[in-house]
Write a protein that holds these residues in place. Structure first.
Motif, PDB file in Angstrom:
ATOM      1  N   CYS A 283       0.850  -1.191   0.000  1.00 50.04           N
ATOM      2  CA  CYS A 283       0.000   0.000   0.000  1.00 50.04           C
ATOM      3  C   CYS A 283       0.883   1.237   0.000  1.00 50.04           C
ATOM      4  O   CYS A 283       1.128   1.855   1.040  1.00 50.04           O
ATOM      5  CB  CYS A 283      -0.929  -0.012   1.206  1.00 50.04           C
ATOM      6  N   SER A 284       1.371   1.610  -1.182  1.00 46.96           N
ATOM      7  CA  SER A 284       2.302   2.721  -1.311  1.00 46.96           C
ATOM      8  C   SER A 284       2.025   3.464  -2.613  1.00 46.96           C
ATOM      9  O   SER A 284       1.266   3.008  -3.464  1.00 46.96           O
ATOM     10  CB  SER A 284       3.746   2.212  -1.297  1.00 46.96           C
ATOM     11  N   GLY A 285       2.668   4.599  -2.758  1.00 45.41           N
ATOM     12  CA  GLY A 285       2.489   5.376  -3.965  1.00 45.41           C
ATOM     13  C   GLY A 285       3.006   4.691  -5.204  1.00 45.41           C
ATOM     14  O   GLY A 285       2.622   5.042  -6.331  1.00 45.41           O
ATOM     15  N   SER A 286       3.886   3.685  -5.040  1.00 45.95           N
ATOM     16  CA  SER A 286       4.433   2.963  -6.196  1.00 45.95           C
ATOM     17  C   SER A 286       3.545   1.812  -6.652  1.00 45.95           C
ATOM     18  O   SER A 286       3.827   1.182  -7.669  1.00 45.95           O
ATOM     19  CB  SER A 286       5.827   2.426  -5.855  1.00 45.95           C
ATOM     20  N   CYS A 287       2.473   1.536  -5.917  1.00 39.88           N
ATOM     21  CA  CYS A 287       1.554   0.462  -6.301  1.00 39.88           C
ATOM     22  C   CYS A 287       0.892   0.819  -7.630  1.00 39.88           C
ATOM     23  O   CYS A 287       0.427   1.947  -7.829  1.00 39.88           O
ATOM     24  CB  CYS A 287       0.492   0.257  -5.216  1.00 39.88           C
ATOM     25  N   LYS A 288       0.818  -0.135  -8.542  1.00 35.23           N
ATOM     26  CA  LYS A 288       0.238   0.142  -9.856  1.00 35.23           C
ATOM     27  C   LYS A 288      -1.255   0.428  -9.775  1.00 35.23           C
ATOM     28  O   LYS A 288      -1.840   1.022 -10.706  1.00 35.23           O
ATOM     29  CB  LYS A 288       0.503  -1.020 -10.806  1.00 35.23           C
ATOM     30  N   GLU A 289      -1.892   0.036  -8.667  1.00 31.79           N
ATOM     31  CA  GLU A 289      -3.311   0.309  -8.483  1.00 31.79           C
ATOM     32  C   GLU A 289      -3.563   1.630  -7.741  1.00 31.79           C
ATOM     33  O   GLU A 289      -4.712   2.019  -7.570  1.00 31.79           O
ATOM     34  CB  GLU A 289      -3.971  -0.838  -7.687  1.00 31.79           C
ATOM     35  N   PHE A 290      -2.480   2.284  -7.314  1.00 32.36           N
ATOM     36  CA  PHE A 290      -2.658   3.513  -6.541  1.00 32.36           C
ATOM     37  C   PHE A 290      -3.372   4.570  -7.380  1.00 32.36           C
ATOM     38  O   PHE A 290      -2.974   4.881  -8.497  1.00 32.36           O
ATOM     39  CB  PHE A 290      -1.315   4.069  -6.069  1.00 32.36           C
ATOM     40  N   SER A 291      -4.444   5.117  -6.806  1.00 39.16           N
ATOM     41  CA  SER A 291      -5.231   6.135  -7.491  1.00 39.16           C
ATOM     42  C   SER A 291      -5.618   7.199  -6.472  1.00 39.16           C
ATOM     43  O   SER A 291      -6.462   6.942  -5.599  1.00 39.16           O
ATOM     44  CB  SER A 291      -6.491   5.512  -8.113  1.00 39.16           C
ATOM     45  N   PRO A 292      -5.008   8.371  -6.525  1.00 34.38           N
ATOM     46  CA  PRO A 292      -5.318   9.407  -5.533  1.00 34.38           C
ATOM     47  C   PRO A 292      -6.790   9.782  -5.555  1.00 34.38           C
ATOM     48  O   PRO A 292      -7.461   9.706  -6.597  1.00 34.38           O
ATOM     49  CB  PRO A 292      -4.435  10.586  -5.973  1.00 34.38           C
ATOM     50  N   GLU A 293      -7.285  10.168  -4.387  1.00 31.57           N
ATOM     51  CA  GLU A 293      -8.656  10.639  -4.308  1.00 31.57           C
ATOM     52  C   GLU A 293      -8.860  11.810  -5.280  1.00 31.57           C
ATOM     53  O   GLU A 293      -8.011  12.688  -5.381  1.00 31.57           O
ATOM     54  CB  GLU A 293      -8.958  11.137  -2.900  1.00 31.57           C
ATOM     55  N   PRO A 294      -9.975  11.838  -5.968  1.00 27.36           N
ATOM     56  CA  PRO A 294     -10.252  12.999  -6.821  1.00 27.36           C
ATOM     57  C   PRO A 294     -10.337  14.268  -5.981  1.00 27.36           C
ATOM     58  O   PRO A 294     -10.830  14.240  -4.843  1.00 27.36           O
ATOM     59  CB  PRO A 294     -11.615  12.659  -7.441  1.00 27.36           C
ATOM     60  N   PRO A 295      -9.866  15.401  -6.512  1.00 28.04           N
ATOM     61  CA  PRO A 295      -9.915  16.653  -5.736  1.00 28.04           C
ATOM     62  C   PRO A 295     -11.308  16.995  -5.246  1.00 28.04           C
ATOM     63  O   PRO A 295     -11.463  17.547  -4.142  1.00 28.04           O
ATOM     64  CB  PRO A 295      -9.397  17.692  -6.737  1.00 28.04           C
TER      65      PRO A 295
END
Length: 333
Positions: A283-295
């Motif tokens: 569970c990190s920013g490098s995870c290929k599934e990482f998707s930031p919350e929409p603004p």
């Protein structure tokens, strides 16, 4: 169902300890933390049994960890104004580092300081209490096989020899089946064994004591040396400030796939994209599934300032504070 990762299992053991400690001797007020220890040894779960009245006096020093440098200053601060070099024991390292710790301690209102000419004087705000009663180490291994038993035997043997903890346990999953006796015989007899089945959730009934531990504290008339006692207090302070819900510090609750899911009376992180309990590494920013919350999640219509990730973080922090509050002070004599 029980999370399939050792990390998820670790969180359930922590929640069990928070709800039901001590497993064989009845309720004891305690703080629970995870992944703490020394340079040589890190424990999966750490249970700090506390004196409730002294714990309340510790809380007067604030909710943050008092680190090793600050402890040297806070514990040694005198009741009357004194030059800090006369007030504190020789640290064994340059005094300039102590001076820096004095400024940090005063900045957090842990002590008072003033200048007398070119000298910095200090005095205590209040005595630092003796709030730690016992330290218990728990190793978590849901799938106990031969190789795991061999490694744990060595690790638990180290705990027993050093005497840093007062008690050592192994927690292992049974899911309704017996733990293989041959594997348990590989472990030191001084270590206790918790047989867990969290398939129906986390509560006192989910854990059985398969083997009772020995008390690792020094016997009558003996004392731990000062270095060991200081190290124990440093571990307890880190447990006090960190707790076991601090996984949000090393994971990404700001990812749209991050959730908290209930496992009985426990909340564990869950990745909706991978459909599993993730580890901190996954569970990190490098995870290929990482998707930031929409603004827009953080600005329009969301009832919690900062978006759902901030809300989950705030929830975990509130629960940590609630557990601190639950350790009520002792009644009047």
């Amino acid at each position: 169902m029980t999370p399939d990762a050792e990390f998820g299992y670790e969180l359930l053991v922590c929640r069990y300890a928070e709800l039901s400690w001590h497993p064989s001797e009845g309720p004891r007020p305690a703080l629970v933390a995870r992944q703490l220890g020394t340079r040589e040894r890190r424990w999966d779960t750490v249970v700090i049994e506390v004196d409730p009245a002294a714990f309340e006096r510790r809380r007067a020093f604030g909710e943050r960890t008092i680190d090793s440098d600050l402890l040297h200053v806070v514990r040694g601060a005198p009741p009357e104004w004194t030059w800090y070099r006369d007030a504190l024991p020789d640290p064994g390292y340059p005094w300039r580092y102590v001076r820096q710790a004095v400024h940090r301690a005063a900045g957090r209102d842990l002590i008072e300081k003033r200048r007398d000419g070119n000298r910095i004087q200090i005095r205590r705000v209040r005595p630092y209490p003796d709030w730690v009663e016992r330290i218990v180490a728990v190793e978590n291994k849901p799938d106990l096989d031969r190789s795991a038993a061999d490694r744990l035997a060595e690790q638990l043997g180290h705990d027993i020899e050093t005497g840093l903890a007062d008690e050592a346990w192994l927690a292992t999953e049974t899911t309704g089946e017996r733990v293989e006796p041959a594997l348990l015989r590989e472990l030191p007899v001084e270590a206790g064994i918790l047989a867990t089945d969290f398939s129906a959730g986390v509560d006192a009934d989910a854990v059985d004591v398969a083997w009772h531990p020995s008390d690792l504290a020094p016997g009558s008339g003996e004392r731990r040396d000062a270095e060991t006692e200081t190290l124990r207090l440093e571990i307890a302070e880190r447990a006090y400030g960190k707790g076991w819900r601090s996984f949000h510090d090393t994971m990404r609750p700001d990812c749209r796939h991050f959730e908290l899911r209930r496992e009985g009376r426990a909340l564990v992180p869950y990745c909706a994209a991978k459909e599993k309990v993730p580890t901190a590494r996954e569970c990190s920013g490098s995870c290929k599934e990482f998707s930031p919350e929409p603004p827009q999640w953080r600005t329009k219509g969301w009832p919690i300032e900062g978006g759902p990730g901030k809300g989950l973080t705030a929830l975990l922090e509130r629960r940590r504070e609630r557990e601190r509050d639950r350790i009520a002070p002792a009644g009047d004599d």
